[in-house]
Design a protein around this motif. Structure first.
Motif, PDB file in Angstrom:
ATOM      1  N   ALA A 154      -2.551   1.416  10.448  1.00  0.00           N
ATOM      2  CA  ALA A 154      -1.513   1.786   9.486  1.00  0.00           C
ATOM      3  C   ALA A 154      -2.124   1.948   8.101  1.00  0.00           C
ATOM      4  N   LEU A 155      -2.946   0.969   7.696  1.00  0.00           N
ATOM      5  CA  LEU A 155      -3.550   1.032   6.366  1.00  0.00           C
ATOM      6  C   LEU A 155      -4.458   2.258   6.249  1.00  0.00           C
TER       7      LEU A 155
ATOM      8  N   ALA B 222       2.233   0.278  12.111  1.00  0.00           N
ATOM      9  CA  ALA B 222       2.567  -1.070  11.664  1.00  0.00           C
ATOM     10  C   ALA B 222       3.547  -1.723  12.638  1.00  0.00           C
TER      11      ALA B 222
ATOM     12  N   ILE C 158      -8.897   3.196  -0.848  1.00  0.00           N
ATOM     13  CA  ILE C 158      -7.961   2.745  -1.889  1.00  0.00           C
ATOM     14  C   ILE C 158      -8.601   2.891  -3.260  1.00  0.00           C
TER      15      ILE C 158
ATOM     16  N   VAL D 211      -6.628  -4.934  -5.249  1.00  0.00           N
ATOM     17  CA  VAL D 211      -6.201  -4.819  -3.847  1.00  0.00           C
ATOM     18  C   VAL D 211      -7.373  -4.379  -2.977  1.00  0.00           C
TER      19      VAL D 211
ATOM     20  N   LEU E  29       0.829  -1.212   0.000  1.00  0.00           N
ATOM     21  CA  LEU E  29       0.000   0.000   0.000  1.00  0.00           C
ATOM     22  C   LEU E  29       0.857   1.254   0.000  1.00  0.00           C
TER      23      LEU E  29
ATOM     24  N   MET F 172       2.050   1.829  -3.468  1.00  0.00           N
ATOM     25  CA  MET F 172       1.044   2.368  -4.380  1.00  0.00           C
ATOM     26  C   MET F 172       0.703   3.824  -4.032  1.00  0.00           C
ATOM     27  N   LEU F 173       0.437   4.033  -2.755  1.00  0.00           N
ATOM     28  CA  LEU F 173       0.003   5.368  -2.360  1.00  0.00           C
ATOM     29  C   LEU F 173       1.144   6.369  -2.461  1.00  0.00           C
TER      30      LEU F 173
ATOM     31  N   MET G  62      -9.238 -10.233   8.815  1.00  0.00           N
ATOM     32  CA  MET G  62      -7.858  -9.759   8.748  1.00  0.00           C
ATOM     33  C   MET G  62      -7.901  -8.244   8.569  1.00  0.00           C
ATOM     34  N   PRO G  63      -6.761  -7.570   8.736  1.00  0.00           N
ATOM     35  CA  PRO G  63      -6.777  -6.113   8.580  1.00  0.00           C
ATOM     36  C   PRO G  63      -7.410  -5.689   7.266  1.00  0.00           C
TER      37      PRO G  63
ATOM     38  N   ARG H 270     -11.638  -9.512   2.932  1.00  0.00           N
ATOM     39  CA  ARG H 270     -11.098 -10.232   4.066  1.00  0.00           C
ATOM     40  C   ARG H 270     -11.195  -9.397   5.346  1.00  0.00           C
TER      41      ARG H 270
ATOM     42  N   ALA I 220      -4.959  -1.774  -8.389  1.00  0.00           N
ATOM     43  CA  ALA I 220      -5.448  -1.113  -7.179  1.00  0.00           C
ATOM     44  C   ALA I 220      -6.851  -1.592  -6.833  1.00  0.00           C
TER      45      ALA I 220
ATOM     46  N   TYR J  14      -9.817  -7.156  -2.424  1.00  0.00           N
ATOM     47  CA  TYR J  14      -9.210  -8.129  -1.513  1.00  0.00           C
ATOM     48  C   TYR J  14      -9.294  -7.622  -0.072  1.00  0.00           C
TER      49      TYR J  14
ATOM     50  N   SER K 116       2.050  -3.245  15.932  1.00  0.00           N
ATOM     51  CA  SER K 116       0.946  -4.191  15.705  1.00  0.00           C
ATOM     52  C   SER K 116      -0.425  -3.551  15.611  1.00  0.00           C
TER      53      SER K 116
ATOM     54  N   SER L  73      -3.913   5.602   3.696  1.00  0.00           N
ATOM     55  CA  SER L  73      -4.818   6.032   2.635  1.00  0.00           C
ATOM     56  C   SER L  73      -5.396   7.415   2.926  1.00  0.00           C
TER      57      SER L  73
END
Lengths: 89, 932
Positions: free
Chosen positions: B651-652, B643, B823, B802, A66, A69-70, B813-814, B809, B799, B805, B646, B656
């Motif tokens: 983080a994601l 990240a 995204i 991703v 990510l 990409m970002l 999952m994260p 999930r 993208a 995905y 934990s 974004s």
């Protein structure tokens, strides 16, 4: 073996991160700074990948993906800004 | 029938006139009267049991968690008032049918009137104080609408505003009083409050409660010094005056006094305040009524005076006085409503209400004149009419009270004076209007009104006579029952006979009658005397008071809210320091007992980058582009830190959001100067530096102290229940879509609204566009660089993959709808950057507003879906399935909810960014060769 490598590589990456930061702060021009920021993104990808290897978890690779990409998107947008001023036209 | 129907039927009835208005005026009036008539029948069906001493109750749960219910009770007092409200209300409906001109909107008028009726019924039947207050406010609002019914008239608007302000302010005081009572008693139920007399009287709050409740009652019932709004409310149509300003609304304050009589009265404070206020109002009203040339003005002041009389009676320390008060409530309502109606007829048929012009109407409308004269005589207290009886009781009670100690003789003397003036103005009403020569240039030749317009007056006047001649038969039971409700106990024995023998009250009545005659006969002297005083218009005084209050508020507002963001921030941070630093002073040891993690080189490097990036942003904050770059470092390091420790979801998300924010900032930056001018003086900079250092120090210490201590958070609960309760192992996502799904729903709604707001704001905006960059160089001609375009196009499917995905999930999952949405948006934004708005518009036929709407709808429907299964809103459902080729998989309703989040996020982000981009799609200025 792997852990030693990780330590050495992360030390190197840290050094380059600091050098990126210095370049970003010193400039002298906007393109220099943009490049520095982009490299900073790339180095942090490396750092996260290393951390993933160290932890043995695949989760970190997604974060790296990510960031890749970002990071590209934001660098491209900043460059477009330099070029045209207006990024969406 | 259940009591709840009594206010509910008229409430439903507010729609009837609006629906039947087109069917003609008579139909509209009959249809409107239907539901109140039904209510009246319900009340009458309960009347026998109430008259025999029962108190009917009925309750519906309203907000059980707050111990609120819709509770109604019908006792003698409630019965009396309900009969007045519904009975006179029906007569007023009939009367208004003929009073309103074809130009007036009858449906609207009746609608307001019935709304008011509902509110009044709600007050008198409430068994819960909060509910009583709600209806109380509703009467203020509906009376505002009624007074301002002829909203094209300035005095109607001003009168309505004045009435609303005064009674609304009183309503606030009443609410405060009610809250205090609830605090003392521990319940808002009227039953319990009425049973807690001693508790309230002996609590330290009693004086405050009394004053606040009295403020509410006195403003509503136009008691001195709040009496001034009532004469100005006479700008209302006459049926409104007859209904609100004589029979019902102004009696609401009296009702409140009577309702809380058992609880609040019995102390010196009550007697002193209530009786003196009542006495002052009685005299003031009676005196000024004589000087009003306007028929309705005379009646308004006379109403004030009679309300003062009732208040005075309630303020006396005998039980018989309370009985007299109840009796006078009935009598005043009947004779005053009929007088107002008669005044309305005179106004309607002759075109004027000015008593200097209205003379000798006896010749033109003898029938109406007779009715009005009977009612006016009742107002004056002439024997054989109901006004005489209650006035007689009043006089006799003034003789038996001892509120003022040895000075108590003043009260009967002043009461007689009030009686004298009351006779004088009643005489003026009769003599000036119906006799006294010929009418002086009236707009119309007066004549008798239509048959049915007189009917309500006839009924009321007949009641005056009946009660006056046969009081015991007609009104005895009702009076007894209402009085016992006021006293909450045995009613002392009293006699309703007309003739009590030659006694002092009779002498006082006689003095009043003769004195009134004399004063009227010598009125010119009095008028000359009164003319010496400068005319003071309450409206002007009130208006200037309002203006100065508004100016004061504005002044205060400007002091607090001067538009400087730095200032707000400073105040907020100062408060933060004050709130957090004080408790930290008492913290002896900063470092807690928790073992600390070792700091490795990478973490330290990250921290150094973070700190330097933040510092650089602050130092270069005036060079906006560079500040943006250094800010990006901060964003990046924060994401990496998440990240590292934990928190992959964070983080994601942070990553974004970071990119979207930077793009947004750059879009805005294009229109702004590249450098901020220097705005802070050295002083301010020192101040800000010190402040931020202090805040940083305090918050840093706080964090350090907290993190080095062992503590338990609620996360244990989420960790334990996420899989079993929400069907997902990613606790963050389960919290978002399940545990706190309602929050998320609210948040995406806000997001959608914000996006739409921004869209509306910038939709038609045309802004100045710089022709070159900060150094004055012209922009490049290459609008869409080839390499960027090709690479971006390649990026799009990847993208999207991703994001799908991450979305799918997300429950385990994260990931999740929010991150996936961001995204996707970033990927599409990249296409905008590389290809431009026009290119995308041709290829991507997505309506972003529609996207936001459907996202919200899906999320909402998912929530509602659990209702179908009989579960609470947004309960999630999940199960495991098996398909060949794919294998085992889980389906959860939370995924559908997440889809709503996903769509809303995409819609909102793109709506904002793409539209900001669109601002510049129009042709932009080009620097010419000469300018370069």
């Amino acid at each position: 073996m792997l852990s030693t490598t990780i330590i050495i590589v992360s030390t190197l990456i840290c050094i380059s991160l600091i050098m990126n930061l210095l370049r970003l702060l010193r400039g002298p021009d906007l393109p220099d700074r943009i490049l520095a920021l982009d490299t900073l993104y790339i180095n942090s990808i490396g750092l996260i990948l290393l951390f993933g290897l160290y932890k043995g978890s695949a989760l970190y690779f997604e974060s790296a993906l990510l960031i890749a990409m970002l990071g590209f998107v934001s660098t491209a947008a900043i460059c477009k800004y330099l070029l045209r001023g207006d990024i969406i036209e | 029938m259940n009591l709840i129907w009594v206010p509910l039927l008229p409430l439903l009835g507010t729609l009837v006139p609006l629906l039947t208005e087109r069917g003609g005026r008579t139909l509209c009036a009959w249809a409107t009267a239907l539901l109140p008539a039904l209510s009246l029948m319900i009340i009458l069906s309960h009347a026998p049991s109430v008259l025999s001493g029962a108190t009917l109750k009925s309750a519906l749960p309203w907000i059980p968690a707050l111990d609120l219910e819709l509770a109604f009770r019908l006792d003698g007092l409630g019965l009396l008032f309900s009969l007045l409200i519904l009975g006179i209300g029906l007569l007023v409906i009939l009367y208004a049918r003929y009073y309103l001109s074809p130009k007036d909107s009858m449906g609207r008028f009746y609608c307001y009137l019935i709304l008011f009726m509902t509110a009044m019924l709600g007050i008198v039947l409430s068994n819960n104080l909060i509910q009583l207050w709600v209806f109380w406010e509703l009467t203020s609002i509906s009376s505002f609408l009624l007074i301002s019914f002829w909203s094209d008239k300035r005095e109607a608007r001003r009168g309505a505003r004045m009435a609303l302000t005064v009674t609304g302010a009183g309503g606030m005081a009443l609410l405060a009083g009610i809250l205090l009572i609830g605090n003392v008693v521990g319940s808002y139920s009227l039953d319990q409050v009425l049973a807690s007399t001693i508790q309230i009287r002996e609590s330290g709050y009693y004086p405050a409660i009394l004053v606040l409740m009295l403020l509410g009652a006195f403003t509503k019932s136009a008691q001195f010094p709040f009496h001034f709004w009532l004469p100005h409310a006479m700008a209302a149509p006459t049926p409104v005056s007859a209904y609100l300003h004589s029979a019902t609304m102004v009696k609401a304050g009296i009702f409140l006094l009577a309702r809380f009589y058992p609880v609040l009265s019995g102390t010196d404070m009550w007697f002193l305040i209530v009786s003196l206020t009542g006495l002052t109002t009685l005299l003031l009203g009676a005196y000024f009524a004589l000087f009003k040339h306007d028929l309705k003005g005379l009646l308004a002041y006379s109403t004030i005076s009679h309300l003062g009389l009732i208040t005075l009676l309630l303020g006396m320390d005998t039980k018989l006085a309370a009985v007299a008060a109840v009796f006078h409530i009935i009598n005043h309502a009947t004779f005053k409503a009929s007088l107002f109606m008669a005044a309305g007829i005179i106004d309607h048929e002759s075109g004027s209400r000015d008593m200097r012009k209205l003379n000798g109407l006896w010749k033109y409308m003898p029938y109406t004149a007779t009715l009005a004269m009977v009612a006016a005589s009742s107002m004056a207290g002439v024997p054989l009419l109901n006004g005489f009886l209650s006035k007689e009781m009043f006089f006799s009670e003034t003789l038996h009270q001892s509120t003022l100690g040895s000075l108590s003789w003043i009260v009967p003397v002043l009461a007689t004076c009030g009686g004298v003036f009351s006779v004088a103005y009643s005489l003026r009403f009769i003599h000036d209007v119906f006799f006294n020569g010929e009418p002086i240039d009236l707009p119309r030749t007066p004549h008798e009104p239509p048959r049915y317009m007189k009917l309500p007056v006839e009924i009321l006047v007949a009641l005056c006579l009946l009660v006056g001649i046969l009081p015991g038969y007609v009104i005895g039971d009702l009076l007894n029952s209402a009085s016992s409700a006021v006293l909450q106990g045995l009613v002392p024995s009293y006699s309703l006979a007309i003739w009590h023998g030659l006694n002092l009250p009779l002498a006082m009545s006689t003095v009043a009658l003769i004195g009134g005659l004399l004063i009227y006969y010598n009125r010119r002297v009095l008028f000359q005397f009164q003319a010496q005083f400068p005319e003071k218009d309450a409206k002007e005084v009130f208006e200037s008071l309002m203006q100065s209050i508004i100016a004061g508020c504005r002044w205060l507002n400007e002091r607090l809210e001067n538009g400087s963001l730095q200032r707000y921030l400073m105040l907020m941070l100062l408060l933060t320091i004050a709130l957090t630093a004080a408790p930290m002073m008492s913290l002896n040891q900063t470092t807690g007992s928790r073992p600390q993690l070792p700091a490795d080189g990478v973490t330290i490097t990250g921290a150094a980058l973070l700190i330097l990036g933040a510092l650089a942003t602050v130092i270069w904050h005036r060079k906006r582009m560079i500040a943006l770059l250094t800010l990006s470092i901060v964003g990046l390091i924060v994401s990496v830190t998440f990240a590292r420790f934990s928190a992959p979801d964070l983080a994601l998300t942070q990553l974004s959001v970071e990119v979207v924010t930077i793009i947004l900032l750059m879009l805005a930056l294009f229109f702004l100067p590249q450098r901020t001018p220097k705005e802070s003086s050295p002083h301010q900079m020192m101040r800000d530096l010190a402040l931020s250092a202090a805040v940083g120090g305090v918050v840093g210490t706080l964090c350090y102290a907290l993190m080095t201590r062992p503590f338990h958070s609620i996360s244990e609960f989420f960790l334990a229940n996420s899989k079993t309760g929400g069907g997902g192992t990613n606790v963050v996502n389960v919290i978002l879509v399940d545990f706190r799904g309602f929050d998320t729903l609210g948040e995406i709604t806000v997001l959608g609204i914000a996006a739409l707001g921004i869209f509306k704001l910038i939709n038609r905006m045309r802004l100045f566009m710089p022709a070159g960059d900060e150094r004055g160089r012209p922009w490049s001609d290459d609008r869409y660089p080839m390499i960027l375009a090709v690479v971006s196009q390649l990026l799009l499917p990847l993208a999207l993959l991703v994001s799908v995905y991450i979305f799918l999930r997300g429950h385990n999952m994260p990931g999740g709808g929010f991150i996936a949405g961001l995204i996707t948006s970033v990927a599409i934004i990249q296409q905008y950057v590389a290809h431009g708005v026009d290119f995308i518009k041709d290829r991507l036929k997505l309506n972003y507003q529609w996207l936001i709407g459907s996202g919200l709808l899906i999320a909402m429907m998912t929530g509602l879906g659990s209702w179908v299964a009989g579960r609470p809103f947004l309960t999630s459902w999940f199960d495991h399935f098996h398909l060949p080729l794919i294998g085992d998989f889980e389906l959860a309703s939370a995924m559908l909810f997440d889809l709503g989040v996903y769509l809303t996020v995409i819609g909102a982000t793109l709506l904002i960014l793409a539209n900001l981009g669109k601002l510049t799609t129009a042709e932009r200025p080009v620097l010419t060769k000469e300018e370069l």
